[in-house]
Design a protein around this motif. Structure first.
Motif, mmCIF file in Angstrom:
data_model
loop_
_atom_site.group_PDB
_atom_site.id
_atom_site.type_symbol
_atom_site.label_atom_id
_atom_site.label_comp_id
_atom_site.label_asym_id
_atom_site.label_seq_id
_atom_site.Cartn_x
_atom_site.Cartn_y
_atom_site.Cartn_z
ATOM 1 N N PHE A 1 0.996 -1.222 -0.232
ATOM 2 C CA PHE A 1 -0.145 -0.084 -0.013
ATOM 3 C C PHE A 1 0.851 1.173 0.055
ATOM 4 O O PHE A 1 1.962 1.085 0.374
ATOM 5 N N PRO A 2 0.390 2.313 -0.315
ATOM 6 C CA PRO A 2 1.185 3.621 -0.422
ATOM 7 C C PRO A 2 1.372 4.203 0.721
ATOM 8 O O PRO A 2 0.733 3.861 1.792
ATOM 9 N N MET A 3 2.630 4.792 1.007
ATOM 10 C CA MET A 3 3.125 5.474 2.228
ATOM 11 C C MET A 3 3.585 6.770 1.676
ATOM 12 O O MET A 3 3.974 7.050 0.578
ATOM 13 N N PHE A 4 3.679 7.601 2.553
ATOM 14 C CA PHE A 4 4.359 9.114 2.364
ATOM 15 C C PHE A 4 5.526 9.229 3.387
ATOM 16 O O PHE A 4 5.169 8.942 4.691
ATOM 17 N N SER A 5 6.667 9.547 3.100
ATOM 18 C CA SER A 5 7.673 9.894 4.131
ATOM 19 C C SER A 5 7.951 11.546 4.187
ATOM 20 O O SER A 5 8.576 11.925 3.173
ATOM 21 N N PRO A 6 7.450 12.227 5.275
ATOM 22 C CA PRO A 6 7.678 13.781 5.115
ATOM 23 C C PRO A 6 9.396 13.908 5.417
ATOM 24 O O PRO A 6 9.832 14.963 4.786
ATOM 25 N N TRP A 7 10.014 12.847 5.901
ATOM 26 C CA TRP A 7 11.341 13.028 6.038
ATOM 27 C C TRP A 7 12.179 12.901 4.559
ATOM 28 O O TRP A 7 13.093 13.767 4.367
ATOM 29 N N LEU B 1 6.166 2.999 -1.210
ATOM 30 C CA LEU B 1 5.145 1.591 -1.230
ATOM 31 C C LEU B 1 5.702 0.894 0.119
ATOM 32 O O LEU B 1 6.866 0.796 0.363
ATOM 33 N N TYR B 2 4.706 0.581 0.963
ATOM 34 C CA TYR B 2 5.158 -0.376 2.097
ATOM 35 C C TYR B 2 4.787 -1.998 1.843
ATOM 36 O O TYR B 2 3.514 -2.010 1.238
ATOM 37 N N ILE B 3 5.769 -2.572 1.635
ATOM 38 C CA ILE B 3 5.483 -4.126 1.385
ATOM 39 C C ILE B 3 4.867 -4.403 2.570
ATOM 40 O O ILE B 3 5.892 -4.589 3.649
ATOM 41 N N GLN B 4 3.664 -5.114 2.763
ATOM 42 C CA GLN B 4 3.134 -5.742 3.960
ATOM 43 C C GLN B 4 3.638 -7.215 4.079
ATOM 44 O O GLN B 4 3.961 -7.796 4.869
ATOM 45 N N ASP B 5 3.487 -8.146 2.786
ATOM 46 C CA ASP B 5 3.842 -9.338 2.614
ATOM 47 C C ASP B 5 4.124 -9.723 1.264
ATOM 48 O O ASP B 5 3.615 -9.328 0.334
ATOM 49 N N GLN C 1 9.291 -1.713 -10.099
ATOM 50 C CA GLN C 1 9.288 -1.027 -11.286
ATOM 51 C C GLN C 1 8.142 -0.458 -11.295
ATOM 52 O O GLN C 1 8.048 0.729 -12.051
ATOM 53 N N ALA C 2 6.902 -1.245 -11.333
ATOM 54 C CA ALA C 2 5.742 -0.281 -11.576
ATOM 55 C C ALA C 2 5.552 0.811 -10.463
ATOM 56 O O ALA C 2 5.172 1.745 -11.037
ATOM 57 N N ALA C 3 5.969 0.563 -9.316
ATOM 58 C CA ALA C 3 5.885 1.728 -8.365
ATOM 59 C C ALA C 3 6.842 2.984 -8.883
ATOM 60 O O ALA C 3 6.131 4.078 -8.892
ATOM 61 N N SER C 4 7.817 2.639 -9.376
ATOM 62 C CA SER C 4 8.695 3.871 -9.824
ATOM 63 C C SER C 4 8.062 4.418 -11.170
ATOM 64 O O SER C 4 7.919 5.705 -11.343
ATOM 65 N N ASN C 5 7.358 3.712 -11.836
ATOM 66 C CA ASN C 5 6.559 4.263 -12.922
ATOM 67 C C ASN C 5 5.296 4.938 -12.692
ATOM 68 O O ASN C 5 5.107 6.083 -13.445
ATOM 69 N N HIS D 1 8.931 6.488 -4.762
ATOM 70 C CA HIS D 1 10.405 6.612 -4.775
ATOM 71 C C HIS D 1 11.098 5.651 -3.865
ATOM 72 O O HIS D 1 12.583 5.725 -3.889
ATOM 73 N N PHE D 2 10.238 4.857 -3.133
ATOM 74 C CA PHE D 2 11.036 3.854 -2.162
ATOM 75 C C PHE D 2 10.130 2.663 -1.778
ATOM 76 O O PHE D 2 9.104 2.963 -2.163
ATOM 77 N N LEU D 3 10.732 1.791 -1.395
ATOM 78 C CA LEU D 3 10.179 0.549 -0.790
ATOM 79 C C LEU D 3 10.582 0.554 0.836
ATOM 80 O O LEU D 3 11.535 0.696 0.960
ATOM 81 N N HIS D 4 9.265 0.170 1.526
ATOM 82 C CA HIS D 4 9.764 0.047 2.934
ATOM 83 C C HIS D 4 9.034 -1.153 3.235
ATOM 84 O O HIS D 4 7.863 -1.608 3.017
ATOM 85 N N LEU D 5 9.596 -1.936 4.201
ATOM 86 C CA LEU D 5 9.100 -3.062 4.692
ATOM 87 C C LEU D 5 9.694 -3.580 6.194
ATOM 88 O O LEU D 5 10.583 -3.038 6.388
ATOM 89 N N THR D 6 9.122 -4.494 6.767
ATOM 90 C CA THR D 6 9.688 -5.111 8.065
ATOM 91 C C THR D 6 9.744 -6.456 7.917
ATOM 92 O O THR D 6 9.077 -7.102 7.089
ATOM 93 N N VAL D 7 10.769 -7.234 8.611
ATOM 94 C CA VAL D 7 10.798 -8.487 8.494
ATOM 95 C C VAL D 7 10.625 -9.076 9.915
ATOM 96 O O VAL D 7 11.238 -8.580 10.960
ATOM 97 N N ASP D 8 9.780 -10.196 10.277
ATOM 98 C CA ASP D 8 9.357 -10.644 11.597
ATOM 99 C C ASP D 8 10.983 -11.041 12.117
ATOM 100 O O ASP D 8 11.710 -11.780 11.363
ATOM 101 N N HIS D 9 11.366 -10.936 13.435
ATOM 102 C CA HIS D 9 12.314 -11.366 14.100
ATOM 103 C C HIS D 9 12.921 -12.738 13.801
ATOM 104 O O HIS D 9 14.046 -12.939 13.688
#
Length: 161
Positions: free
Chosen positions: A71-77, A83-87, A109-113, A117-125
């Protein structure tokens, strides 16, 4: 194995397949009890009037091999959307064919198009294989933030106070 590989955005009729992949993901992480979503949750949030997420599917000869829910996200920084990659999940029979990497590259690539400008995600410990996968592809662990959650009864209490 990937000669018939194609990608497409999931549609409402894919809800059962999305749900199955998410259930298998939580089982592979040893946390099936943490998974609470139902088919109706996936259908309403992903394909209802307010679309909360999208799912890119990787198919091999019209069979779903992998999913990427984001899903989309925005980084004010950064001052940029991303895009946030959830799964990201690859079905077991397709794991040696680099389909996860190809799916993630296709999403990027689709996101860039689309102006992201970036992908963000977390990985379970406990997901060391997932962490190695992302590190191998240039993702960097963030050491400048910690995730905090407010959910369940504590969320409800906070909202009422």
């Amino acid at each position: 194995m990937t000669s018939g590989l194609s990608f497409r955005i999931a549609e409402r009729q894919d809800c059962d397949e999305i749900l199955l992949a998410l259930q298998l993901l939580t089982e592979s992480l040893g946390a099936p009890g943490r998974f609470k979503s139902t088919r109706e949750d996936i259908e309403n949030a992903g394909f209802g009037p307010r679309r909360e997420f999208a799912v890119m599917l990787a198919e091999v000869d019209s069979k779903i091999a992998a999913i990427c829910l984001y899903f989309p996200m925005f980084s004010p920084w950064r001052g940029k959307p991303g895009l946030y990659i959830q799964d990201l999940f690859v079905h077991e029979g397709f794991r040696s064919a680099r389909i996860g990497e190809k799916l993630l590259r296709h999403v990027a690539q689709a996101a860039s198009n689309d102006g992201y400008h970036f992908l963000h995600l977390t990985v379970d410990h406990g997901n060391q294989a997932g962490a190695r996968f992302y590190l191998r592809h240039g993702f960097e662990p963030a050491d400048d933030e910690t995730i905090y959650r407010l959910h369940g009864p504590t969320f409800e209490k906070f909202c009422r106070s």
